[in-house]
Design an enzyme around this catalytic site. Structure first.
Site, PDB file in Angstrom:
ATOM      1  N   SER A 198       1.122  -0.923   0.175  1.00  0.00           N
ATOM      2  CA  SER A 198      -0.137  -0.019   0.044  1.00  0.00           C
ATOM      3  C   SER A 198       0.983   0.826  -0.227  1.00  0.00           C
ATOM      4  O   SER A 198       2.116   1.195   0.230  1.00  0.00           O
ATOM      5  CB  SER A 198      -0.627  -0.074   1.324  1.00  0.00           C
ATOM      6  OG  SER A 198      -1.721   1.153   0.894  1.00  0.00           O
ATOM      7  N   TYR A 217      -1.118   0.052  10.836  1.00  0.00           N
ATOM      8  CA  TYR A 217      -1.664  -0.128   9.124  1.00  0.00           C
ATOM      9  C   TYR A 217      -0.497   0.000   7.887  1.00  0.00           C
ATOM     10  O   TYR A 217       0.225  -0.732   7.519  1.00  0.00           O
ATOM     11  CB  TYR A 217      -3.085  -0.040   8.876  1.00  0.00           C
ATOM     12  CG  TYR A 217      -3.340  -0.025   7.240  1.00  0.00           C
ATOM     13  CD1 TYR A 217      -3.284  -1.439   6.802  1.00  0.00           C
ATOM     14  CD2 TYR A 217      -3.015   0.480   6.135  1.00  0.00           C
ATOM     15  CE1 TYR A 217      -3.777  -2.061   5.623  1.00  0.00           C
ATOM     16  CE2 TYR A 217      -2.784   0.802   4.852  1.00  0.00           C
ATOM     17  CZ  TYR A 217      -3.523  -0.762   4.021  1.00  0.00           C
ATOM     18  OH  TYR A 217      -3.708  -1.072   3.233  1.00  0.00           O
TER      19      TYR A 217
END
Length: 250
Positions: free
Chosen positions: A134, A147
């Protein structure tokens, strides 16, 4: 070509599975939800093998790989796609269980599956590992705490795999998407609050799971002598921006 995809029942994984089967490749679709995998198998036919796998259960992974049936047991490509974000609270008020689950899924599950398939790829001197990271692994943002840290791990793990695999023909790529609609990502992040999840994508044209599926297919079908180390991709409407300053009242 045999391609194993985790998180295959929705989003990027489902889109990629559909594209691969359409191109004549065999797909081992792994996910926790048997009903969704079964529905995909009914549509995709004999080239799609549904396999129930919870990447959090790392102990079960080697046996699942060892028990793949003839025709599907030589893995040419592993797509470590399973992952999730939970919560948007700042670190000081975040839920510890959410943090632990993100580490279990995004880090421990990914490395356990990679560890299970990599030796055979190296012995065969052929294979491709694609990790779905990501942009959060490079660009911090409010509420991205653990995250983003897990995706930074995925980025560095991918680069370190490349370093270890020097002299072999095994390829490694870290795909780093930005904002993507049409998946379950935000619904999971907001713990099933569909209204909050939908607002994430209001007011601009974002990418879709199908877009990422196309990119993944392009990577898989790229020439075997080329390694794309990292691929960061965002919608045009999204970009990195200036640093935040908390100003004091004068």
């Amino acid at each position: 070509m045999n391609v194993l995809i985790t998180g295959a029942s929705a989003g990027f994984g489902k889109a990629l599975a559909e594209r691969l089967v359409a191109e004549g490749h065999r797909v081992i679709g792994c996910a926790r939800r048997l009903d969704k995998l079964t529905a995909m198998a009914e549509t995709l036919g004999d080239l799609f093998l549904p396999v129930v796998m919870d990447v959090n259960d790392t102990v079960s992974i080697p046996k699942i790989i060892a028990d793949l049936p003839d025709g599907f047991n030589q893995l040419d490509v592993l797509v470590n796609n399973a992952g999730l974000a939970l919560g948007t609270a700042p670190a000081q008020s975040a839920n510890l269980d959410d943090w632990m689950r993100m580490v279990d899924t995004n880090v421990k599950g990914l490395i356990a599956l990679t560890h299970a398939v990599l030796p055979t790829m190296v012995a065969r001197d052929s294979g491709y590992i694609i990790n779905v990271g990501s942009i959060a692994g490079s660009w911090p943002y409010l509420g991205g705490n653990v995250y983003g840290a897990t995706k930074a791990f995925v980025k560095q793990f991918s680069l370190n795999l490349r370093a270890d695999l020097i002299g072999t023909q095994v390829r490694v790529t870290n795909l780093e998407p930005g904002n993507v609609a049409g998946t379950e990502f935000s619904n999971v992040r907001y713990h099933g609050d569909d209204e909050k999840a939908a607002k994430v994508y209001n007011g601009f044209t974002t990418m879709t799971g199908e877009d990422i599926g196309d990119i993944l297919l392009w990577l898989i079908e790229s020439p075997a002598h080329i390694n794309i180390n990292r691929l960061e991709v965002m919608p045009v409407a999204q970009t990195f921006n200036g640093l935040t300053i908390a100003k004091q009242n004068s």
